[in-house]
Design a protein around this motif. Structure first.
Motif, PDB file in Angstrom:
ATOM      1  N   SER A 460      43.296  51.743 116.964  1.00 60.64           N
ATOM      2  CA  SER A 460      44.010  51.514 118.282  1.00 60.64           C
ATOM      3  C   SER A 460      44.115  52.771 119.368  1.00 60.64           C
ATOM      4  O   SER A 460      44.604  52.814 120.452  1.00 60.64           O
ATOM      5  CB  SER A 460      45.503  51.188 118.091  1.00 60.64           C
ATOM      6  OG  SER A 460      45.501  49.726 117.338  1.00 60.64           O
ATOM      7  N   LEU A 461      43.520  53.868 118.910  1.00 63.67           N
ATOM      8  CA  LEU A 461      43.644  54.793 119.624  1.00 63.67           C
ATOM      9  C   LEU A 461      42.745  55.013 120.731  1.00 63.67           C
ATOM     10  O   LEU A 461      41.440  54.918 120.438  1.00 63.67           O
ATOM     11  CB  LEU A 461      43.467  56.210 118.590  1.00 63.67           C
ATOM     12  CG  LEU A 461      43.403  57.477 119.303  1.00 63.67           C
ATOM     13  CD1 LEU A 461      44.912  58.162 119.740  1.00 63.67           C
ATOM     14  CD2 LEU A 461      43.002  58.736 118.216  1.00 63.67           C
ATOM     15  N   THR A 462      43.036  55.064 121.905  1.00 65.83           N
ATOM     16  CA  THR A 462      41.878  54.982 123.017  1.00 65.83           C
ATOM     17  C   THR A 462      42.091  56.188 123.644  1.00 65.83           C
ATOM     18  O   THR A 462      41.257  56.630 124.603  1.00 65.83           O
ATOM     19  CB  THR A 462      42.493  53.832 123.749  1.00 65.83           C
ATOM     20  OG1 THR A 462      43.708  53.607 124.314  1.00 65.83           O
ATOM     21  CG2 THR A 462      42.229  52.359 123.139  1.00 65.83           C
ATOM     22  N   ASN A 463      43.301  57.024 123.666  1.00 65.70           N
ATOM     23  CA  ASN A 463      43.038  58.202 124.615  1.00 65.70           C
ATOM     24  C   ASN A 463      43.586  59.580 123.665  1.00 65.70           C
ATOM     25  O   ASN A 463      44.470  59.562 123.030  1.00 65.70           O
ATOM     26  CB  ASN A 463      44.170  58.097 125.677  1.00 65.70           C
ATOM     27  CG  ASN A 463      44.345  59.135 126.551  1.00 65.70           C
ATOM     28  OD1 ASN A 463      43.399  59.997 126.699  1.00 65.70           O
ATOM     29  ND2 ASN A 463      45.496  59.098 127.469  1.00 65.70           N
ATOM     30  N   LEU A 464      42.514  60.471 123.637  1.00 64.62           N
ATOM     31  CA  LEU A 464      42.755  61.540 122.946  1.00 64.62           C
ATOM     32  C   LEU A 464      42.729  63.017 124.024  1.00 64.62           C
ATOM     33  O   LEU A 464      41.609  63.045 124.533  1.00 64.62           O
ATOM     34  CB  LEU A 464      41.846  61.517 121.598  1.00 64.62           C
ATOM     35  CG  LEU A 464      41.924  63.127 120.820  1.00 64.62           C
ATOM     36  CD1 LEU A 464      43.185  63.139 120.189  1.00 64.62           C
ATOM     37  CD2 LEU A 464      40.885  63.122 119.868  1.00 64.62           C
ATOM     38  N   THR A 465      43.814  63.594 123.858  1.00 56.86           N
ATOM     39  CA  THR A 465      43.732  64.923 124.827  1.00 56.86           C
ATOM     40  C   THR A 465      43.808  66.110 123.997  1.00 56.86           C
ATOM     41  O   THR A 465      44.929  66.354 123.234  1.00 56.86           O
ATOM     42  CB  THR A 465      44.993  65.015 125.682  1.00 56.86           C
ATOM     43  OG1 THR A 465      44.819  63.597 126.503  1.00 56.86           O
ATOM     44  CG2 THR A 465      44.741  65.879 126.749  1.00 56.86           C
ATOM     45  N   VAL A 466      42.796  67.016 123.868  1.00 55.62           N
ATOM     46  CA  VAL A 466      42.870  68.142 123.093  1.00 55.62           C
ATOM     47  C   VAL A 466      42.658  69.617 123.793  1.00 55.62           C
ATOM     48  O   VAL A 466      42.455  70.509 123.467  1.00 55.62           O
ATOM     49  CB  VAL A 466      41.884  67.931 121.874  1.00 55.62           C
ATOM     50  CG1 VAL A 466      42.170  67.071 121.036  1.00 55.62           C
ATOM     51  CG2 VAL A 466      40.386  67.953 122.550  1.00 55.62           C
ATOM     52  N   GLU A 467      42.565  69.085 125.198  1.00 54.33           N
ATOM     53  CA  GLU A 467      42.068  70.425 125.902  1.00 54.33           C
ATOM     54  C   GLU A 467      42.852  71.829 125.823  1.00 54.33           C
ATOM     55  O   GLU A 467      42.252  72.773 125.676  1.00 54.33           O
ATOM     56  CB  GLU A 467      42.301  70.159 127.660  1.00 54.33           C
ATOM     57  CG  GLU A 467      41.007  69.323 128.031  1.00 54.33           C
ATOM     58  CD  GLU A 467      40.952  67.684 127.633  1.00 54.33           C
ATOM     59  OE1 GLU A 467      40.344  67.078 128.225  1.00 54.33           O
ATOM     60  OE2 GLU A 467      41.968  67.447 126.815  1.00 54.33           O
ATOM     61  N   GLY A 468      44.118  71.640 125.640  1.00 53.34           N
ATOM     62  CA  GLY A 468      44.792  72.773 125.436  1.00 53.34           C
ATOM     63  C   GLY A 468      45.064  73.495 124.219  1.00 53.34           C
ATOM     64  O   GLY A 468      45.666  74.587 124.025  1.00 53.34           O
ATOM     65  N   ALA A 469      44.652  72.892 123.308  1.00 53.95           N
ATOM     66  CA  ALA A 469      44.712  73.336 121.891  1.00 53.95           C
ATOM     67  C   ALA A 469      43.795  74.240 121.388  1.00 53.95           C
ATOM     68  O   ALA A 469      42.746  74.009 120.843  1.00 53.95           O
ATOM     69  CB  ALA A 469      44.661  71.950 120.722  1.00 53.95           C
ATOM     70  N   THR A 470      43.910  75.415 122.063  1.00 52.64           N
ATOM     71  CA  THR A 470      42.809  76.533 122.077  1.00 52.64           C
ATOM     72  C   THR A 470      42.661  77.166 120.671  1.00 52.64           C
ATOM     73  O   THR A 470      41.343  77.714 120.425  1.00 52.64           O
ATOM     74  CB  THR A 470      43.147  77.665 122.831  1.00 52.64           C
ATOM     75  OG1 THR A 470      44.616  77.898 122.516  1.00 52.64           O
ATOM     76  CG2 THR A 470      43.286  77.314 124.605  1.00 52.64           C
ATOM     77  N   ALA A 471      43.375  76.788 119.738  1.00 52.14           N
ATOM     78  CA  ALA A 471      43.084  77.429 118.422  1.00 52.14           C
ATOM     79  C   ALA A 471      42.377  76.467 117.430  1.00 52.14           C
ATOM     80  O   ALA A 471      42.034  76.553 116.320  1.00 52.14           O
ATOM     81  CB  ALA A 471      44.481  77.680 117.807  1.00 52.14           C
ATOM     82  N   LEU A 472      42.085  75.209 118.074  1.00 48.67           N
ATOM     83  CA  LEU A 472      41.640  73.947 117.137  1.00 48.67           C
ATOM     84  C   LEU A 472      40.214  74.545 116.705  1.00 48.67           C
ATOM     85  O   LEU A 472      39.287  75.129 117.299  1.00 48.67           O
ATOM     86  CB  LEU A 472      41.509  72.961 118.044  1.00 48.67           C
ATOM     87  CG  LEU A 472      41.045  71.535 117.376  1.00 48.67           C
ATOM     88  CD1 LEU A 472      42.390  71.196 116.549  1.00 48.67           C
ATOM     89  CD2 LEU A 472      40.979  70.532 118.203  1.00 48.67           C
ATOM     90  N   LYS A 473      40.198  74.323 115.280  1.00 49.65           N
ATOM     91  CA  LYS A 473      39.100  74.662 114.534  1.00 49.65           C
ATOM     92  C   LYS A 473      38.239  73.266 114.083  1.00 49.65           C
ATOM     93  O   LYS A 473      36.987  73.424 113.881  1.00 49.65           O
ATOM     94  CB  LYS A 473      39.017  75.706 113.439  1.00 49.65           C
ATOM     95  CG  LYS A 473      39.674  76.962 113.921  1.00 49.65           C
ATOM     96  CD  LYS A 473      39.789  77.813 112.746  1.00 49.65           C
ATOM     97  CE  LYS A 473      40.224  79.354 113.163  1.00 49.65           C
ATOM     98  NZ  LYS A 473      40.348  80.389 111.891  1.00 49.65           N
ATOM     99  N   ILE A 474      39.125  72.334 113.661  1.00 53.74           N
ATOM    100  CA  ILE A 474      38.547  71.261 112.989  1.00 53.74           C
ATOM    101  C   ILE A 474      39.091  69.995 113.801  1.00 53.74           C
ATOM    102  O   ILE A 474      40.471  69.873 113.757  1.00 53.74           O
ATOM    103  CB  ILE A 474      38.994  71.082 111.455  1.00 53.74           C
ATOM    104  CG1 ILE A 474      38.222  72.199 110.851  1.00 53.74           C
ATOM    105  CG2 ILE A 474      38.366  69.645 110.795  1.00 53.74           C
ATOM    106  CD1 ILE A 474      38.658  72.367 109.287  1.00 53.74           C
ATOM    107  N   LEU A 475      38.103  68.939 113.995  1.00 53.23           N
ATOM    108  CA  LEU A 475      38.843  67.664 114.649  1.00 53.23           C
ATOM    109  C   LEU A 475      37.855  66.509 114.378  1.00 53.23           C
ATOM    110  O   LEU A 475      36.588  66.679 114.633  1.00 53.23           O
ATOM    111  CB  LEU A 475      38.177  67.766 116.335  1.00 53.23           C
ATOM    112  CG  LEU A 475      38.673  66.816 117.134  1.00 53.23           C
ATOM    113  CD1 LEU A 475      39.948  66.032 116.728  1.00 53.23           C
ATOM    114  CD2 LEU A 475      38.363  66.749 118.446  1.00 53.23           C
ATOM    115  N   TYR A 476      38.420  65.667 113.427  1.00 46.22           N
ATOM    116  CA  TYR A 476      37.911  64.785 112.901  1.00 46.22           C
ATOM    117  C   TYR A 476      38.641  63.367 113.490  1.00 46.22           C
ATOM    118  O   TYR A 476      39.806  63.130 113.482  1.00 46.22           O
ATOM    119  CB  TYR A 476      38.419  64.566 111.517  1.00 46.22           C
ATOM    120  CG  TYR A 476      37.615  65.415 110.717  1.00 46.22           C
ATOM    121  CD1 TYR A 476      36.564  66.471 111.241  1.00 46.22           C
ATOM    122  CD2 TYR A 476      37.813  65.673 109.218  1.00 46.22           C
ATOM    123  CE1 TYR A 476      36.052  67.120 110.361  1.00 46.22           C
ATOM    124  CE2 TYR A 476      37.359  66.671 108.385  1.00 46.22           C
ATOM    125  CZ  TYR A 476      36.128  67.266 109.114  1.00 46.22           C
ATOM    126  OH  TYR A 476      35.619  68.298 108.269  1.00 46.22           O
TER     127      TYR A 476
END
Length: 718
Positions: A460-476
């Motif tokens: 059901s997930l249609t919208n994902l916003t990660v732009e400001g997560a500057t420390a992000l290393k892993i995204l699944y």
């Protein structure tokens, strides 16, 4: 011990009168001091300590000519040679004391024999020539002519009346204070610890109430069936765990009790409401325990009651409780923690609770309420100190952690009913797993410390916003419904898996300069540029409708998988089109013009022409070089669809035509083509009703499945 010495002195004075009238050999006992029981650590190991001082047997007297075997020594003393005969000329004889050199260090003790585990010392025996006439009542001395034994007030005889269990009697008599079969008042006052741990032959500890000064009792791993310490007012530490036969435990009167470990038993109920000083209660692993009362235990700091049969638990009055573990209680349906304001740790996973409110637990840092299928309501907003929250595999429908500013670890995966998740205010959040849920959107742009985000298998997930997560290393974020993904601002991202997203048509990774691993296979993306991702070592973009792939020059890229590419569906408006117009960012020069099939390609201008509808265009695309200078290529297929128009005249006697713009060399004249290049559809309907004209046009638009150009033409009647 002072009472014992007084009676021994009296006996010594009477010995002169008594020895002459004894017809049988003389047996004498005397005051002794044997070493106390060695200390045993909590885990059952014996801790070797300095050997206690040895006190020799005193005031031994016997008739000259008597063999030493007839002169009784206090246990565990024995004569080195009991056949030796007492003489008036010899004052001392060698005797041996058996010692526990596994628990105590006797290496520096005089007379210690390491091989025999004993200490040999010279013991004085006075040879008497006169007979005593007036025996004195007192503790038994082995004198056949003595009258019945009497005891001082408060002395406890080690017998069946006071200690019904024979094994317990035996153990008591092996202690320094029980070798003579009696425990005096002074000795009782000095006994603060009893340790029968592992004595599985002891079945009954009745008589323990006599030890009024007792502070520590360890009766773990025994065979006792019940235990009552209500009379042990000074008892502070009670260890009775792993007693599989223990079904009854009474602690109500033990008002000084601080530590109670009674786990691994078969007790059915436990009431510690009167134990005001109790700080540590461990009653876990008791499947038979169905009733637990802790309300009055005001000092309680730690409560472990997991793996029991309790149905409800109320710790609202336990203001000092910091650690509560009541997990794996399938029967537990009601849990009240609101008043436990000092609570820091709460583990209530795998239970039957239906709701949980920790909003008043301001000091709570660790909450694990996962694997509670019946849990549908969870309130954590007021728990401002919360750092770890595990609430996966429950029935909760919404979760708001925006008011948990110290939260660092959130695991709410496998909550199929969870459709609303708010994490914006959780500024310290580092890890978030919300996979297998029903959420429709997720915004982590304000979570500046987030390093690990797992939101996969959310259809059901249609919208994902990660732009400001500057420390992000892993995204699944694989197997979702997202349509686009932009990680260009995630400079620290190293591992991205966005595969199996059929709706994903746009992927931007250009600015993710730390990216090392990229899985983006089986999506809808038509182009991919990783030329700026110079740290990339692994790329899997297989099974995508790719028109081009640009990897640039990357010597670190050791594995590229781009097999099984799908055809690219593309609609063209005329007989020629620019590749750059249809695929932004494509390098026209990377299309190998020698491999183009189904059209003509101008490498200089990047123009495709002279193609036919329904005939795919195929070409090889040069992607760049990977590790070792390997040249990477992909095989591309373009499925061409042509834009169409409908021509409508204004007369009532109108003719409606489907107009396909002539393709140079691509469409043959079928006899229906007009001089202006249009093709008349003879199946078109004729009518004078303008409303019918609109309906017909709409039907044609839907059936064609493409964009039509609606034009009007005025035709003259023939």
């Amino acid at each position: 011990m002072k009472d014992k010495k007084r009676k021994t002195a009296v006996m010594a004075m009477a010995a002169v009168l008594s020895v002459m009238i004894i017809a049988s050999p003389l047996a004498v006992t005397a005051q002794e001091t044997a070493p106390a029981a060695p200390a045993i650590t909590r885990d059952g190991n014996v801790q070797k300590e300095t050997a206690p001082a040895i006190r020799l047997p005193e005031n031994l007297r016997a008739k000259a000519g008597t063999a030493l075997k007839d002169v009784a020594l206090p246990e565990p003393w024995t004569w080195a040679d009991d056949s030796t005969v007492i003489t008036a000329e010899t004052a001392e004889y060698p005797a041996r004391l058996c010692v526990d050199d596994t628990a105590y260090d006797y290496s520096k003790v005089e007379g210690y024999n390491v091989g025999g585990s004993y200490v040999e010392r010279m013991v004085a025996v006075t040879a008497e020539a006169e007979k005593a006439t007036n025996p004195v009542k007192g503790k038994p001395r082995g004198l056949p002519a003595d009258p019945p034994t009497t005891y001082d007030a408060g002395d406890i005889a080690i017998n069946a009346d006071n200690f019904p269990d024979a094994e317990f009697q035996k153990w008591l008599k092996q202690q320094s204070y029980g070798t003579d079969g009696t425990i005096t008042q002074a000795e009782i006052a000095a006994i603060t610890r009893i340790d029968v741990r592992g004595k599985d032959k002891i079945k009954n500890l009745t008589g323990i109430e006599h030890f009024t000064a007792l502070e520590t009792l360890d009766c773990s791993y025994t065979g006792i069936g019940s235990l009552d310490v209500s009379h042990n007012k000074n008892l502070t530490d009670l260890y009775c765990y792993n007693n599989v036969s223990l079904t009854s435990l009474t602690v109500e009167g033990a008002t000084a009790l601080k530590i109670l470990n009674c786990y691994g038993t078969r007790i059915g109920s436990l009431d510690v409401s009167s134990n005001k000083n109790l700080t540590d209660l461990q009653c876990h692993g008791n499947a038979s325990l169905t009733s637990l009362t802790v309300e009055g235990a005001a000092a309680l700091n730690r409560l472990w009651c997991y793996n029991t049969g309790i149905g409800s638990l109320d710790v609202s009055s336990n203001k000092n409780l910091t650690d509560l573990q009541c997990a794996h209680n399938a029967s537990l349906t009601s849990l009240t923690v609101e008043g436990a304001t000092a609570l820091k740790i709460l583990y209530c996973f795998t239970s039957g609770i239906r709701s949980l409110d920790v909003s008043s637990n301001k000091n709570l840092t660790d909450l694990q309420c996962n694997a509670n299928a019946s849990l549908t309501s969870l309130t954590v907003e007021g728990a401002t100190a919360l750092k770890t929250l595990y609430c996966y595999t429950t029935g909760i429908r919404s979760l708001d952690v925006s008011r948990n500013p110290n939260l660092t670890d959130l695991d709410c995966f496998n909550n199929a009913n969870l459709t609303n998740l708010k994490v914006e205010g959780a500024k310290e959040l580092e890890t978030l797993d919300c996979s297998y849920t029903g959420i429709g959107s997720l915004d982590v742009s304000s979570n500046k410390n987030l390093t690990d985000l797992r939101c996969y298998n959310n259809v059901s997930l249609t919208n994902l916003t990660v732009e400001g997560a500057t420390a992000l290393k892993i995204l699944y974020c694989y197997t979702t419904g997202i349509r686009s993904l932009d990680v260009s601002s995630n400079k620290n991202l190293t591992d991205l898996n966005c595969s199996a997203n059929a709706s994903l048509t746009s992927l931007k990774v250009e600015g993710a300069e730390a990216l090392k691993i990229l899985y983006c296979y089986t999506t809808g993306i038509r182009s991919l540029d990783v030329s700026s991702n110079t740290e990339l070592t692994y790329l899997n973009c297989s099974n995508n409708p790719l028109a081009y792939l640009n990897i640039g020059t990357n010597n670190k890229l050791t594995n590229v998988s781009s097999t099984g590419l799908k055809p690219v569906e593309v609609t063209v408006p005329s007989d020629r089109f620019q590749m750059a117009d249809k695929f932004a960012g494509i390098d026209a020069g990377a299309v190998d013009d020698k491999t183009v099939r189904g059209a003509d390609y101008d490498k200089t201008t990047g123009t495709m022409s002279n193609y036919r509808a329904g005939t795919p265009i195929k070409y090889t695309y040069h992607c760049g070089t990977s590790s070792g200078g390997k040249k990477e290529t992909i095989e591309v297929t373009l499925n061409i669809k042509l834009e169409s128009t409908i021509s409508i005249t204004e007369n009532l006697n109108n003719t409606y035509t489907v107009e396909e713009k002539a393709l140079s060399g691509g469409v043959k004249d079928s006899g229906n083509n007009k001089s202006d290049g249009t093709k008349t559809d003879k199946k078109a309907a004729q009518t004078g009703d303008h409303t019918s004209i609109g309906l017909l046009a709409a039907m044609i638009l839907l059936s064609a499945g493409c964009m039509f150009l609606l034009t009007r033409k005025e035709e003259h009647k023939k």
